[in-house]
Design a protein around this motif. Sequence first.
Motif, mmCIF file in Angstrom:
data_model
loop_
_atom_site.group_PDB
_atom_site.id
_atom_site.type_symbol
_atom_site.label_atom_id
_atom_site.label_comp_id
_atom_site.label_asym_id
_atom_site.label_seq_id
_atom_site.Cartn_x
_atom_site.Cartn_y
_atom_site.Cartn_z
ATOM 1 N N PRO A 192 -16.929 -14.341 -0.975
ATOM 2 C CA PRO A 192 -17.236 -15.106 -2.191
ATOM 3 C C PRO A 192 -16.831 -16.575 -2.124
ATOM 4 N N GLN A 193 -15.688 -16.850 -1.538
ATOM 5 C CA GLN A 193 -15.256 -18.249 -1.458
ATOM 6 C C GLN A 193 -16.180 -19.056 -0.560
ATOM 7 N N ASP A 194 -16.552 -18.463 0.572
ATOM 8 C CA ASP A 194 -17.482 -19.155 1.470
ATOM 9 C C ASP A 194 -18.819 -19.377 0.785
ATOM 10 N N MET A 195 -19.276 -18.370 0.052
ATOM 11 C CA MET A 195 -20.569 -18.483 -0.605
ATOM 12 C C MET A 195 -20.538 -19.521 -1.710
ATOM 13 N N GLU A 196 -19.455 -19.580 -2.441
ATOM 14 C CA GLU A 196 -19.339 -20.602 -3.488
ATOM 15 C C GLU A 196 -19.439 -21.998 -2.881
ATOM 16 N N ALA A 197 -18.768 -22.201 -1.743
ATOM 17 C CA ALA A 197 -18.832 -23.499 -1.083
ATOM 18 C C ALA A 197 -20.255 -23.814 -0.625
ATOM 19 N N LEU A 198 -20.961 -22.803 -0.093
ATOM 20 C CA LEU A 198 -22.343 -23.012 0.337
ATOM 21 C C LEU A 198 -23.251 -23.305 -0.852
ATOM 22 N N ALA A 199 -22.999 -22.663 -1.983
ATOM 23 C CA ALA A 199 -23.808 -22.911 -3.173
ATOM 24 C C ALA A 199 -23.634 -24.343 -3.662
ATOM 25 N N HIS A 200 -22.397 -24.821 -3.696
ATOM 26 C CA HIS A 200 -22.160 -26.225 -4.077
ATOM 27 C C HIS A 200 -22.888 -27.164 -3.113
ATOM 28 N N ARG A 201 -22.812 -26.832 -1.824
ATOM 29 C CA ARG A 201 -23.399 -27.703 -0.800
ATOM 30 C C ARG A 201 -24.922 -27.765 -0.892
ATOM 31 N N PHE A 202 -25.554 -26.611 -1.086
ATOM 32 C CA PHE A 202 -27.013 -26.564 -1.018
ATOM 33 C C PHE A 202 -27.709 -26.695 -2.371
ATOM 34 N N PHE A 203 -27.013 -26.358 -3.468
ATOM 35 C CA PHE A 203 -27.679 -26.339 -4.771
ATOM 36 C C PHE A 203 -26.978 -27.204 -5.829
ATOM 37 N N GLY A 204 -25.837 -27.776 -5.470
ATOM 38 C CA GLY A 204 -25.051 -28.512 -6.451
ATOM 39 C C GLY A 204 -25.692 -29.791 -6.937
ATOM 40 N N ASP A 205 -26.665 -30.326 -6.187
ATOM 41 C CA ASP A 205 -27.292 -31.586 -6.590
ATOM 42 C C ASP A 205 -28.559 -31.385 -7.422
ATOM 43 N N MET A 206 -28.901 -30.146 -7.742
ATOM 44 C CA MET A 206 -30.085 -29.909 -8.583
ATOM 45 C C MET A 206 -29.812 -30.419 -9.996
ATOM 46 N N GLN A 207 -30.806 -31.051 -10.588
ATOM 47 C CA GLN A 207 -30.626 -31.719 -11.883
ATOM 48 C C GLN A 207 -30.962 -30.789 -13.043
ATOM 49 N N ARG A 208 -30.171 -30.872 -14.107
ATOM 50 C CA ARG A 208 -30.362 -30.031 -15.282
ATOM 51 C C ARG A 208 -31.670 -30.372 -15.983
ATOM 52 N N GLY A 209 -32.191 -29.379 -16.756
ATOM 53 C CA GLY A 209 -33.487 -29.595 -17.389
ATOM 54 C C GLY A 209 -33.591 -29.118 -18.817
ATOM 55 N N GLY A 210 -32.581 -28.457 -19.347
ATOM 56 C CA GLY A 210 -32.639 -28.006 -20.729
ATOM 57 C C GLY A 210 -33.255 -26.623 -20.871
ATOM 58 N N ALA A 211 -33.200 -26.111 -22.097
ATOM 59 C CA ALA A 211 -33.673 -24.756 -22.374
ATOM 60 C C ALA A 211 -35.193 -24.676 -22.319
ATOM 61 N N ILE A 212 -35.689 -23.504 -21.940
ATOM 62 C CA ILE A 212 -37.135 -23.244 -21.918
ATOM 63 C C ILE A 212 -37.521 -22.611 -23.255
ATOM 64 N N VAL A 213 -38.406 -23.269 -23.987
ATOM 65 C CA VAL A 213 -38.880 -22.734 -25.263
ATOM 66 C C VAL A 213 -40.400 -22.747 -25.239
ATOM 67 N N ASP A 214 -41.003 -21.573 -25.245
ATOM 68 C CA ASP A 214 -42.458 -21.462 -25.254
ATOM 69 C C ASP A 214 -42.897 -20.647 -26.461
ATOM 70 N N ASP A 215 -44.041 -20.985 -26.972
ATOM 71 C CA ASP A 215 -44.609 -20.265 -28.108
ATOM 72 C C ASP A 215 -45.406 -19.072 -27.583
ATOM 73 N N VAL A 216 -44.806 -17.889 -27.660
ATOM 74 C CA VAL A 216 -45.464 -16.681 -27.169
ATOM 75 C C VAL A 216 -46.149 -15.987 -28.345
ATOM 76 N N ALA A 217 -47.436 -15.767 -28.213
ATOM 77 C CA ALA A 217 -48.205 -15.171 -29.312
ATOM 78 C C ALA A 217 -47.690 -13.781 -29.645
ATOM 79 N N ALA A 218 -47.454 -13.532 -30.932
ATOM 80 C CA ALA A 218 -46.991 -12.216 -31.376
ATOM 81 C C ALA A 218 -48.169 -11.253 -31.445
ATOM 82 N N GLU A 219 -47.916 -10.006 -31.071
ATOM 83 C CA GLU A 219 -48.957 -8.983 -31.084
ATOM 84 C C GLU A 219 -48.826 -8.146 -32.357
ATOM 85 N N PRO A 220 -49.890 -8.037 -33.135
ATOM 86 C CA PRO A 220 -49.810 -7.199 -34.346
ATOM 87 C C PRO A 220 -49.680 -5.722 -33.964
ATOM 88 N N PRO A 221 -49.190 -4.899 -34.878
ATOM 89 C CA PRO A 221 -49.030 -3.471 -34.576
ATOM 90 C C PRO A 221 -50.363 -2.807 -34.256
#
Length: 856
Positions: free
Chosen positions: A639-668
């Motif tokens: 786990p410690q090695d993997m955490e370090a690899l995650a920081h190294r390879f994915f730590g620079d990805m930029q945040r983007g906020g929550a995903i909110v989509d309007d999903v059509a409701a299906e009537p009964p």
Amino acid sequence: MSMEKTFRLENGLQVLVQESHAAPVVSIQVWIGVGSADEDQKEAGVAHQLEHMLFKGTEKRGVGTIARSVEGAGGEINAFTSFDHTVYYVTMASRHFALGLDVLADAVQNSQIDASELRMEKEVVLEEVRRYLDTPSRQLDQAVFSAVFQRHPYGRPVIGFEETVRGFEREDVVGFYHRWYTPDNMVLVIVGDVDAAEAERQVRLLFEGFQRPPAPQRSRTREPVQEAPRVAHVEKVVQEAMLELAFPIPQVSHPDAPLLDLLALVLGQGESSRLTERVKNQKQLVNSTYAFAYTPLEPGVFLVGAAFEPGKLEEAYAALLEEIRGLRRNPVRGSELRKAQSIIRSDRVYERETVDGRARKFGYYLSTFGSLAPEKAYYRAIEEATVADILRVAQAYCDPDRVTVATLTPRGTARPADSALIERARTALKDGTPPAPQVVGRREKETVRIALPNGIRLLIRENHSVPLVAVRAAFEGGLRHEKRENNGTFQVMSQLLTRGTPNRNAFQIAHEVESLACSLGGFSGRNSFGLRAEFLSQHLERGLELFSEILHGPTFDEEELAKVRRTNLEALRNLEDHPSSFVFRIFAETLYRRHPFRMSTLGNEKALLRMTSRKLRKTFDRYVHPDNMVLSVVGDVDPQDMEALAHRFFGDMQRGGAIVDDVAAEPPLSRKRVKIRASEKQQLHLVVGWRGVSVTHPDRYVLQVLSSVLSGQGGRLFLELRDRQGLAYTVTSLSMEGLGEGYFAIYMATEPAKFDRAHQGILGEVARLLDQGVGDDELQRAKRYLVGSYEIDLQRSAALCANIAFNELYGLGHDTYRQYAAKVDAVTKEQVLEAARRYLDTSVYVLAGLGPRAGE
């Protein structure tokens, strides 16, 4: 290191036990040294028919009891028949090992083969025959085998023919059973969380009294040497044409068998294989292509094939011949050979991940050779193979004078003459003189959850039982976030993830993947999409570098997009060639009128044609960011090695906020809806279904238990509609839960003349459930089966990796799987009845059908 213990009883039964305590699961397999190739012509299919009958009851256990007892303990029981073997197997929690062993021992020694049950089960097998006739690829394979093996029994289908199956009498099946099911002709394999000494004690207790005369020596008609090309044709009502070339090759014991496996890998297995890269990706002549060396107990066949648009037969044929010719003329590159060797080496590791995989390998070698030594010889031959060896076998076996060419084309379309197909093969494969060969020489731990500074939820779970690591990056998205105008976006986007980055093109990525002997690909479904991989732990860092490179910037190259678009459009057009899947497509678009689940994950033609690289990049940027990302890692990792690899390879990805989509409701659903689509198939496929629940709904576990009551070999649908009434080979139920939506459905494939009985039979079983509820015994069986199957499924690191990723992504919590057994066990029969009455209305439901019935 797990060690095997082998011993032989005085009656001749050979036994292997391997202790493996990585998971609390055990696999028990009985391999019988008999298959369909040991039948004579008039009894074709009797080995398979006997396989169906073996679990139908013994003096100790009545009809249906065998499957119910195993599933009731949370296990899985099944069997299969091949040309050379018949295999019965149980996989279950190791705490129920004694039960599983007793069930198999009882069945193989004491099957009753009741005459009335045989009459019913023959109808089930006939449904299987009809399904076989409705499957284009199987029909093409059968045409090839019938042409290659004109005298040898490998030329007959394992399941037999309709006329032979109808003709079976009890004495035929019983005679075959007593003749071949003898202790000296059996291998018993036990692999898993057991004590070897105790396992041996129980084996001796259950099998030492088993006495029958020795099995006869195998006597099969030899196939004469093929001295001239052969041609076979199949015409079917299909959307996609197929072509297969076959060359006779030796049996599995021949020293060239490992080399032929390497040849097949170089030619047509994997994204960077010659056929896939050149014929499919570069020339875009085919939708799929393959090469495979089939080496059974006796001489086999080397297969090269493809599926394509009907108008491209001649071009596809020429392209396949060109690639075979290349292998006959020039040595393969050293890098190609090393990649193929690495793939076989890694496959060996992957097989060791589950108890089933190991048991099957042991059973195969002991039943085929009587020893495990040939396995070591096989892998030694793989490691010692040279490019000169591959050239030699290509020249020796891809012989234009011994080729069989088979085509499958839509009914009524033109095809080349036999003489033209033969002449083209001879010309292409004999053209030129090949140059001279060139010789080139422990138990699982807790899941660690870490929130990276940029918001990525990182899940790490150690499991050092095999040197593998599964990785999955999951994002909310998929079909649920699409509309008709952009339907198919997530599917195409996931397919293009590995088709190019700023640093590598599609071929370079595929070559790197296969050089690492790993698997890497995008995925997309109803609720999510992402990237998944499995690496050998020694290649984890290098693999993660590629994984990260893809997530940071796929190029969505327009040329690659055009290839994927063409493939997906063809897949849409060919959906009807796969009736068991297509009928669920009909069901979904009938059940849902507004919700995105009414659409296909493949998309629709108009949306696919309008899709652009720019639109895909926009969707990717919107959904692929840390706030919408779960990264799960399971396997041989610290786990410690993997955490370090995650920081190294994915730590620079930029945040983007929550995903909110309007999903059509299906009537009964307020009234019965019916949609039957006519199709020229042997079977009619039908789905009866209702609206279900979401993954977060409290009734989720109740509906899963309800489905388990109905399905499985011990379930009501199987016992009543298949076993007692013989209406189907396949009948099952399922509860599909998604984000915000789900459905509950019952599926059956049956003879068209039995449609009304099948339809009413399904509704009748539902009505009986609504009226009578569920008994204590069947409730416990259903719950134990669910829990046992869940435990078995999570043996593989990749399965657990997906489970914890999706649970975290969907807001359930990564450790939800730990609560599964308790949640299921807490379900009461009152809750099952209440849920059935709430969701399953026999007057308001959806009926979808596909087959030779033009209306309702």
